[in-house]
Design a protein around this motif. Structure first.
Motif, PDB file in Angstrom:
ATOM      1  N   ILE A  24       0.819  -1.149   0.019  1.00 56.27           N
ATOM      2  CA  ILE A  24       0.085   0.062   0.075  1.00 56.27           C
ATOM      3  C   ILE A  24       0.837   1.170   0.059  1.00 56.27           C
ATOM      4  O   ILE A  24       1.611   1.195   0.731  1.00 56.27           O
ATOM      5  CB  ILE A  24      -0.953   0.060   1.284  1.00 56.27           C
ATOM      6  N   ARG A  25       0.659   2.010  -0.917  1.00 54.53           N
ATOM      7  CA  ARG A  25       1.312   3.581  -0.851  1.00 54.53           C
ATOM      8  C   ARG A  25       0.132   4.472  -0.522  1.00 54.53           C
ATOM      9  O   ARG A  25      -0.882   4.607  -1.600  1.00 54.53           O
ATOM     10  CB  ARG A  25       2.046   3.829  -2.141  1.00 54.53           C
ATOM     11  N   ALA A  26       0.183   5.423   0.311  1.00 54.51           N
ATOM     12  CA  ALA A  26      -0.792   6.210   0.738  1.00 54.51           C
ATOM     13  C   ALA A  26      -0.414   7.660   0.046  1.00 54.51           C
ATOM     14  O   ALA A  26       0.735   7.843  -0.577  1.00 54.51           O
ATOM     15  CB  ALA A  26      -0.788   6.290   2.159  1.00 54.51           C
ATOM     16  N   TRP A  27      -1.375   8.703   0.118  1.00 55.08           N
ATOM     17  CA  TRP A  27      -1.325  10.122  -0.247  1.00 55.08           C
ATOM     18  C   TRP A  27      -0.018  10.674   0.212  1.00 55.08           C
ATOM     19  O   TRP A  27       0.353  11.772  -0.334  1.00 55.08           O
ATOM     20  CB  TRP A  27      -2.697  10.730  -0.140  1.00 55.08           C
ATOM     21  N   ASP A  28       0.342  10.326   1.409  1.00 52.20           N
ATOM     22  CA  ASP A  28       1.327  10.970   2.101  1.00 52.20           C
ATOM     23  C   ASP A  28       2.797  10.487   1.634  1.00 52.20           C
ATOM     24  O   ASP A  28       3.810  10.885   2.428  1.00 52.20           O
ATOM     25  CB  ASP A  28       1.254  10.923   3.704  1.00 52.20           C
ATOM     26  N   GLY A  29       2.770   9.494   1.047  1.00 50.49           N
ATOM     27  CA  GLY A  29       4.074   9.038   0.174  1.00 50.49           C
ATOM     28  C   GLY A  29       4.525   7.881   1.132  1.00 50.49           C
ATOM     29  O   GLY A  29       5.431   7.268   0.620  1.00 50.49           O
ATOM     30  N   SER A  30       3.653   7.452   2.282  1.00 45.86           N
ATOM     31  CA  SER A  30       4.431   6.422   2.852  1.00 45.86           C
ATOM     32  C   SER A  30       3.913   4.850   2.511  1.00 45.86           C
ATOM     33  O   SER A  30       2.901   4.974   1.437  1.00 45.86           O
ATOM     34  CB  SER A  30       3.632   6.502   4.463  1.00 45.86           C
ATOM     35  N   GLU A  31       4.672   4.062   2.437  1.00 45.10           N
ATOM     36  CA  GLU A  31       4.364   2.756   2.086  1.00 45.10           C
ATOM     37  C   GLU A  31       4.337   1.469   3.099  1.00 45.10           C
ATOM     38  O   GLU A  31       5.096   1.832   4.115  1.00 45.10           O
ATOM     39  CB  GLU A  31       5.355   2.297   0.994  1.00 45.10           C
ATOM     40  N   ALA A  32       3.633   0.568   3.108  1.00 44.93           N
ATOM     41  CA  ALA A  32       3.535  -0.567   3.879  1.00 44.93           C
ATOM     42  C   ALA A  32       3.004  -1.855   3.114  1.00 44.93           C
ATOM     43  O   ALA A  32       2.268  -1.851   2.061  1.00 44.93           O
ATOM     44  CB  ALA A  32       2.617  -0.363   5.117  1.00 44.93           C
ATOM     45  N   GLY A  33       3.690  -3.175   3.463  1.00 46.20           N
ATOM     46  CA  GLY A  33       3.150  -4.346   3.132  1.00 46.20           C
ATOM     47  C   GLY A  33       4.389  -5.065   2.524  1.00 46.20           C
ATOM     48  O   GLY A  33       5.480  -4.554   2.465  1.00 46.20           O
ATOM     49  N   PRO A  34       4.238  -6.089   1.817  1.00 45.74           N
ATOM     50  CA  PRO A  34       5.066  -6.806   1.359  1.00 45.74           C
ATOM     51  C   PRO A  34       5.982  -6.190   0.065  1.00 45.74           C
ATOM     52  O   PRO A  34       5.348  -5.752  -0.822  1.00 45.74           O
ATOM     53  CB  PRO A  34       4.413  -8.391   0.564  1.00 45.74           C
ATOM     54  N   PRO A  35       7.294  -6.098   0.139  1.00 47.21           N
ATOM     55  CA  PRO A  35       8.032  -5.280  -0.654  1.00 47.21           C
ATOM     56  C   PRO A  35       8.088  -5.703  -2.266  1.00 47.21           C
ATOM     57  O   PRO A  35       8.166  -4.936  -2.984  1.00 47.21           O
ATOM     58  CB  PRO A  35       9.527  -5.163  -0.264  1.00 47.21           C
ATOM     59  N   ASP A  36       7.701  -7.013  -2.399  1.00 48.61           N
ATOM     60  CA  ASP A  36       7.746  -7.671  -3.888  1.00 48.61           C
ATOM     61  C   ASP A  36       6.319  -7.687  -4.513  1.00 48.61           C
ATOM     62  O   ASP A  36       6.376  -8.163  -5.592  1.00 48.61           O
ATOM     63  CB  ASP A  36       8.465  -8.782  -3.778  1.00 48.61           C
ATOM     64  N   ALA A  37       5.406  -7.391  -3.526  1.00 47.30           N
ATOM     65  CA  ALA A  37       4.133  -7.350  -4.186  1.00 47.30           C
ATOM     66  C   ALA A  37       3.556  -6.173  -5.130  1.00 47.30           C
ATOM     67  O   ALA A  37       4.167  -4.940  -4.897  1.00 47.30           O
ATOM     68  CB  ALA A  37       3.076  -7.263  -3.113  1.00 47.30           C
ATOM     69  N   PRO A  38       2.606  -6.314  -5.601  1.00 43.65           N
ATOM     70  CA  PRO A  38       2.052  -5.254  -6.673  1.00 43.65           C
ATOM     71  C   PRO A  38       1.525  -4.163  -5.607  1.00 43.65           C
ATOM     72  O   PRO A  38       1.338  -4.440  -4.276  1.00 43.65           O
ATOM     73  CB  PRO A  38       0.914  -5.708  -7.334  1.00 43.65           C
ATOM     74  N   THR A  39       1.521  -2.844  -5.988  1.00 51.13           N
ATOM     75  CA  THR A  39       1.322  -1.628  -5.062  1.00 51.13           C
ATOM     76  C   THR A  39       0.018  -1.342  -5.319  1.00 51.13           C
ATOM     77  O   THR A  39      -0.439  -0.792  -6.581  1.00 51.13           O
ATOM     78  CB  THR A  39       2.218  -0.736  -5.269  1.00 51.13           C
ATOM     79  N   LEU A  40      -0.887  -1.206  -4.410  1.00 52.39           N
ATOM     80  CA  LEU A  40      -2.147  -0.425  -4.207  1.00 52.39           C
ATOM     81  C   LEU A  40      -2.017   1.056  -4.093  1.00 52.39           C
ATOM     82  O   LEU A  40      -1.601   1.117  -2.891  1.00 52.39           O
ATOM     83  CB  LEU A  40      -3.243  -1.142  -3.314  1.00 52.39           C
ATOM     84  N   VAL A  41      -2.086   1.828  -4.845  1.00 52.21           N
ATOM     85  CA  VAL A  41      -1.883   3.344  -4.470  1.00 52.21           C
ATOM     86  C   VAL A  41      -3.270   3.939  -4.115  1.00 52.21           C
ATOM     87  O   VAL A  41      -4.159   4.176  -4.904  1.00 52.21           O
ATOM     88  CB  VAL A  41      -1.491   3.942  -5.855  1.00 52.21           C
ATOM     89  N   VAL A  42      -3.351   4.642  -2.926  1.00 51.88           N
ATOM     90  CA  VAL A  42      -4.393   5.188  -2.468  1.00 51.88           C
ATOM     91  C   VAL A  42      -4.154   6.635  -2.468  1.00 51.88           C
ATOM     92  O   VAL A  42      -3.336   7.295  -1.728  1.00 51.88           O
ATOM     93  CB  VAL A  42      -4.651   4.826  -0.944  1.00 51.88           C
ATOM     94  N   ARG A  43      -4.402   7.378  -3.583  1.00 52.86           N
ATOM     95  CA  ARG A  43      -3.971   8.594  -3.894  1.00 52.86           C
ATOM     96  C   ARG A  43      -4.625  10.012  -2.971  1.00 52.86           C
ATOM     97  O   ARG A  43      -4.161  10.779  -3.177  1.00 52.86           O
ATOM     98  CB  ARG A  43      -4.379   8.811  -5.340  1.00 52.86           C
ATOM     99  N   ASN A  44      -5.742   9.361  -2.411  1.00 53.52           N
ATOM    100  CA  ASN A  44      -6.101  10.653  -1.611  1.00 53.52           C
ATOM    101  C   ASN A  44      -7.324  10.114  -0.417  1.00 53.52           C
ATOM    102  O   ASN A  44      -7.586   8.731  -0.562  1.00 53.52           O
ATOM    103  CB  ASN A  44      -6.863  11.660  -2.444  1.00 53.52           C
ATOM    104  N   ARG A  45      -7.687  10.850   0.112  1.00 56.19           N
ATOM    105  CA  ARG A  45      -8.359  10.337   1.515  1.00 56.19           C
ATOM    106  C   ARG A  45      -9.944  10.093   1.028  1.00 56.19           C
ATOM    107  O   ARG A  45     -10.793   9.354   1.512  1.00 56.19           O
ATOM    108  CB  ARG A  45      -8.475  11.488   2.541  1.00 56.19           C
ATOM    109  N   ARG A  46     -10.172  10.818  -0.099  1.00 60.01           N
ATOM    110  CA  ARG A  46     -11.369  10.344  -0.733  1.00 60.01           C
ATOM    111  C   ARG A  46     -11.575   9.072  -1.159  1.00 60.01           C
ATOM    112  O   ARG A  46     -12.699   8.416  -1.020  1.00 60.01           O
ATOM    113  CB  ARG A  46     -11.753  11.275  -2.133  1.00 60.01           C
TER     114      ARG A  46
END
Length: 430
Positions: A24-46
């Motif tokens: 997971i990559r959030a709107w504040d630039g932070s990331e969490a989760g398995p490093p080699d997995a595809p990334t779900l980008v949460v672009r905003n709080r909406r």
């Protein structure tokens, strides 16, 4: 401190009761989760507010279509990982109401509300269909539903489908073959199953952009009437027919199949159309086609099927597909389809399962779309292009995992004499 991704991961796992298999990559630039997995980008709080107001599939779809959510990396791997969390809860999966009885789940929801900001419901994306389900599958509502899906723009469909302009499962000799060859082989397969001969009349129900009608007229010398509810498809098909010099052999009509009154026909092809008919209208559909066939005439019904439920009353139409892709579309188990065709008086002579073929077809369509993404998004709009990419990729996985299938059913209007006209060893088309 930028920690929204970690908080999201923790909250999602608490809410869903299972590990999150995407990064997971959030709107504040932070990331969490398995490093080699595809990334779900949460672009905003909406995006969170969409999920909170419509938990599950529809909320995810709205966030994806609007661009609030995105995926980086392998799209299929990401969808496969998220399907366990969102789409594939199964007959035994707990409902949201049941989940909210769990104090930990309620705590997770409160955490999401706090993280998402002001809890006002975002407006759905403009690509979402809004209508009442009170009157399904009338001629008027069917025409509107077909227009939503097929009147996206012929140039857009040229990108996705390629030169064949066939919008149904191809028939592959090898996974390494070309899409154009596989679609040609599918059209040829249908013609052989129908045993078309020069001078016969073929009705092509849901004729699309005219590919089946053109192939049958050019290669088998039959006269074809193709019907569609899409104005854009009909205009495109007529232009192709004229370009092939087949205007004396092929007539393309904007017409509901229920209004066809110039039978009988020697054969009927219905390819990728019956999914739009609906359970309540299916026996009527089968009866109309039976009435339009001459005694001994053949029907080739090519249709997607779902797996049967232990309790069929629990079946509900997929929210994302219903709201964004095929409004009012319904899938039935193959056994139900065969039963309805025979109830209408047809004799089912052959059922061929081609499930794996559709997975291959869909992956090629996705590849075509991605290869010309900028142009496709410009033609149809970015939201609509995102809809098509998501639904085709998710559908490819569904076919691969045997969650849905597709079948060709050959049926005959067998006369009272019992002579079906089908040879003792019928599978000469293989």
């Amino acid at each position: 401190m930028a920690d929204a991704a970690l908080r999201l991961k923790s909250l999602f796992e608490q809410l869903l009761g299972t590990p999150v298999r995407v990064r997971i990559r959030a709107w504040d630039g932070s990331e969490a989760g398995p490093p080699d997995a595809p990334t779900l980008v949460v672009r905003n709080r909406r995006a969170l507010r969409r999920l909170l107001w419509k938990p599950g599939e529809l909320g995810m779809a709205r966030a994806w279509v609007s661009g609030d959510l995105g995926i980086e990396g392998d799209l299929y791997a990401a969808l496969d990982a998220m399907s366990e969390l969102v789409w594939e809860r199964g007959d035994d999966g707990r409902t949201l109401a049941q989940a909210l009885r769990d104090p930990e789940v309620r705590s997770a929801v409160r955490g999401l509300v706090k993280l998402g900001g002001l809890p006002l419901p975002p407006a759905p994306p403009p690509e979402e269909v809004r209508r009442s389900r009170a009157h399904l599958h009338t001629k008027r509502t069917d025409k509107r539903a077909i227009s939503h899906h097929y009147d996206v723009g012929n140039d857009f469909y040229e990108i996705v489908l390629g030169p064949s302009m066939v919008y149904s499962c191809a028939y592959w000799e090898s996974p390494d073959g070309t899409l154009e060859d596989a679609q040609r082989d599918k059209l040829e397969l249908i013609c052989r199953k129908l045993e078309l001969k020069p001078g016969q009349r073929l009705l092509d129900v849901g004729c699309g952009w005219g590919s089946m009608a053109i192939h049958a007229a050019r290669e088998y010398g039959v006269s074809v009437v193709g019907v569609t509810l899409s104005q854009e498809q009909a205009a495109y098909a007529r232009k192709r027919v004229a370009g092939e010099g087949l205007t004396d052999k092929v007539e393309i009509r904007v017409q509901d199949y229920r209004d066809v009154a110039d039978g009988p026909y020697d054969a009927i092809s219905s390819v990728g159309m019956a999914e739009h008919v609906g359970a309540e209208r299916y026996l009527e559909y089968a009866g109309v086609l039976h009435s339009l066939l001459k005694p001994g005439g053949r029907l080739l019904n090519h249709q997607i099927a779902r797996r049967p439920h232990r309790d069929e009353s629990s079946y509900h139409i997929d929210e994302f597909i219903d709201s964004y892709v095929f409004p009012d579309g319904e899938l039935a188990p193959i056994g139900t389809t065969v039963t309805q065709l025979e109830r209408a008086g047809l004799e089912v002579r052959d059922v061929e399962v081609i499930r794996e073929h559709y997975a291959l077809t869909l992956r090629r369509w996705v590849a075509n779309l991605e290869a010309e993404w900028a142009r496709a998004a410009k033609l149809a709009g970015a939201g609509r292009a995102r809809v098509w990419r998501l639904y085709m990729a998710a559908s490819a996985l569904a076919f691969e995992r045997n969650r849905i299938g597709v079948n060709q059913v050959l049926a005959v209007r067998t006369p009272d004499s019992g002579d079906s006209g089908v040879p003792l060893r019928a599978r000469t088309w293989n």
